[in-house]
Design an enzyme around this catalytic site. Sequence first.
Site, PDB file in Angstrom:
ATOM      1  N   CYS A 142       0.861  -1.187   0.000  1.00 36.57           N
ATOM      2  CA  CYS A 142       0.000   0.000   0.000  1.00 36.57           C
ATOM      3  C   CYS A 142       0.895   1.235   0.000  1.00 36.57           C
ATOM      4  O   CYS A 142       1.753   1.384   0.873  1.00 36.57           O
ATOM      5  CB  CYS A 142      -0.893  -0.009   1.239  1.00 36.57           C
ATOM      6  N   CYS A 184       0.738   3.279   3.226  1.00 36.33           N
ATOM      7  CA  CYS A 184       1.432   2.611   4.340  1.00 36.33           C
ATOM      8  C   CYS A 184       2.947   2.801   4.181  1.00 36.33           C
ATOM      9  O   CYS A 184       3.660   2.960   5.175  1.00 36.33           O
ATOM     10  CB  CYS A 184       1.060   1.138   4.410  1.00 36.33           C
ATOM     11  N   ASP A 243      -0.242  16.454  -1.331  1.00 30.40           N
ATOM     12  CA  ASP A 243      -0.588  15.641  -2.496  1.00 30.40           C
ATOM     13  C   ASP A 243       0.461  15.888  -3.581  1.00 30.40           C
ATOM     14  O   ASP A 243       0.853  17.025  -3.848  1.00 30.40           O
ATOM     15  CB  ASP A 243      -1.986  16.009  -3.005  1.00 30.40           C
ATOM     16  N   HIS A 296      -4.328   0.999   8.574  1.00 32.94           N
ATOM     17  CA  HIS A 296      -4.763   0.770   7.194  1.00 32.94           C
ATOM     18  C   HIS A 296      -6.248   0.427   7.164  1.00 32.94           C
ATOM     19  O   HIS A 296      -6.659  -0.618   7.650  1.00 32.94           O
ATOM     20  CB  HIS A 296      -3.954  -0.343   6.526  1.00 32.94           C
ATOM     21  N   GLY A 343     -14.110   7.961  -7.459  1.00 34.63           N
ATOM     22  CA  GLY A 343     -12.798   8.387  -7.942  1.00 34.63           C
ATOM     23  C   GLY A 343     -11.646   7.998  -7.027  1.00 34.63           C
ATOM     24  O   GLY A 343     -10.569   8.590  -7.083  1.00 34.63           O
ATOM     25  N   HIS A 380      -6.381   3.308   0.684  1.00 34.89           N
ATOM     26  CA  HIS A 380      -6.076   3.546   2.103  1.00 34.89           C
ATOM     27  C   HIS A 380      -6.757   4.880   2.362  1.00 34.89           C
ATOM     28  O   HIS A 380      -6.384   5.879   1.714  1.00 34.89           O
ATOM     29  CB  HIS A 380      -4.558   3.607   2.309  1.00 34.89           C
ATOM     30  N   HIS A 428      -8.188   8.441   2.919  1.00 39.65           N
ATOM     31  CA  HIS A 428      -7.495   9.725   3.029  1.00 39.65           C
ATOM     32  C   HIS A 428      -8.515  10.834   2.866  1.00 39.65           C
ATOM     33  O   HIS A 428      -9.444  10.727   2.062  1.00 39.65           O
ATOM     34  CB  HIS A 428      -6.386   9.849   1.979  1.00 39.65           C
ATOM     35  N   HIS A 450      -8.928  14.553   1.629  1.00 36.06           N
ATOM     36  CA  HIS A 450      -8.303  15.644   0.873  1.00 36.06           C
ATOM     37  C   HIS A 450      -8.655  16.975   1.551  1.00 36.06           C
ATOM     38  O   HIS A 450      -9.820  17.205   1.883  1.00 36.06           O
ATOM     39  CB  HIS A 450      -8.855  15.701  -0.559  1.00 36.06           C
TER      40      HIS A 450
HETATM   41  P1  AMP Z   1      -7.918   9.461  -4.512  1.00 41.92           P
HETATM   42  O1  AMP Z   1      -8.280   9.677  -5.963  1.00 41.92           O
HETATM   43  O2  AMP Z   1      -8.938  10.073  -3.581  1.00 41.92           O
HETATM   44  O3  AMP Z   1      -7.627   8.017  -4.202  1.00 41.92           O
HETATM   45  O4  AMP Z   1      -6.626  10.325  -4.268  1.00 41.92           O
HETATM   46  C1  AMP Z   1      -5.337   9.815  -4.286  1.00 41.92           C
HETATM   47  C2  AMP Z   1      -4.422  11.006  -4.254  1.00 41.92           C
HETATM   48  O5  AMP Z   1      -3.124  10.565  -3.897  1.00 41.92           O
HETATM   49  C3  AMP Z   1      -4.309  11.744  -5.588  1.00 41.92           C
HETATM   50  O6  AMP Z   1      -4.717  13.097  -5.431  1.00 41.92           O
HETATM   51  C4  AMP Z   1      -2.813  11.637  -5.927  1.00 41.92           C
HETATM   52  O7  AMP Z   1      -2.293  12.794  -6.530  1.00 41.92           O
HETATM   53  C5  AMP Z   1      -2.193  11.375  -4.571  1.00 41.92           C
HETATM   54  N1  AMP Z   1      -0.914  10.673  -4.580  1.00 41.92           N
HETATM   55  C6  AMP Z   1      -0.577   9.583  -5.307  1.00 41.92           C
HETATM   56  N2  AMP Z   1       0.677   9.193  -5.041  1.00 41.92           N
HETATM   57  C7  AMP Z   1       1.141  10.059  -4.095  1.00 41.92           C
HETATM   58  C8  AMP Z   1       2.385  10.187  -3.392  1.00 41.92           C
HETATM   59  N3  AMP Z   1       3.412   9.342  -3.600  1.00 41.92           N
HETATM   60  N4  AMP Z   1       2.515  11.201  -2.518  1.00 41.92           N
HETATM   61  C9  AMP Z   1       1.506  12.070  -2.304  1.00 41.92           C
HETATM   62  N5  AMP Z   1       0.304  11.987  -2.918  1.00 41.92           N
HETATM   63  C10 AMP Z   1       0.129  11.000  -3.804  1.00 41.92           C
HETATM   64 ZN    ZN Z   2      -2.291   1.335   3.746  1.00 42.67          ZN
END
Ligand code: AMP
Ligand code: ZN
Length: 108
Positions: A3, A6, A29, A45, A92, A97, A99, A101
């Site tokens: 993940c 993680c 992000d 997780h 989307g 995991h 999160h 925004h």
């Molecule tokens: P979601 O579409 O809600 O699953 O959002 C996932 C978010 O994670 C997206 O806005 C990506 O730009 C962000 N993301 C993906 N990889 C990374 C990373 N390595 N570090 C920080 N953010 C990331």
């Molecule tokens: Zn995770």
Amino acid sequence: MDCLFCKIINKEIPATIHFEDDDIIAFEDINPNAPVHLLIIPKKHISTLNDATDEDTLLIGKMVRTASQLAEKLGIAQSGYKTIFNCNKDGGQVIYHIHLHLLGGKKL
Ligand code: AMP
Ligand code: ZN
């Protein structure tokens, strides 16, 4: 566990961290959609919001409180911001995991 978030928690992948305690970590992000775009995640997780249980209620509340505190710290509390949980395909969700925004710094 394979993940990405993680791995960020375990510092196997770098991130620009704005807040961390025993339960939560908040970082920028990598592909921001606004001048301020942070992700607030639990260290536990949980794959999707559907997988959160009653036991996670306080943790999820703490994620939301962390978002408002970071908004204050980053100077966008008064101008305003959005907080978004994406869930599953139609929501989307790309990273499985949970999160939160935190988006702000411009009219969204
Ligand atoms: P979601 O579409 O809600 O699953 O959002 C996932 C978010 O994670 C997206 O806005 C990506 O730009 C962000 N993301 C993906 N990889 C990374 C990373 N390595 N570090 C920080 N953010 C990331
Ligand atoms: Zn995770």
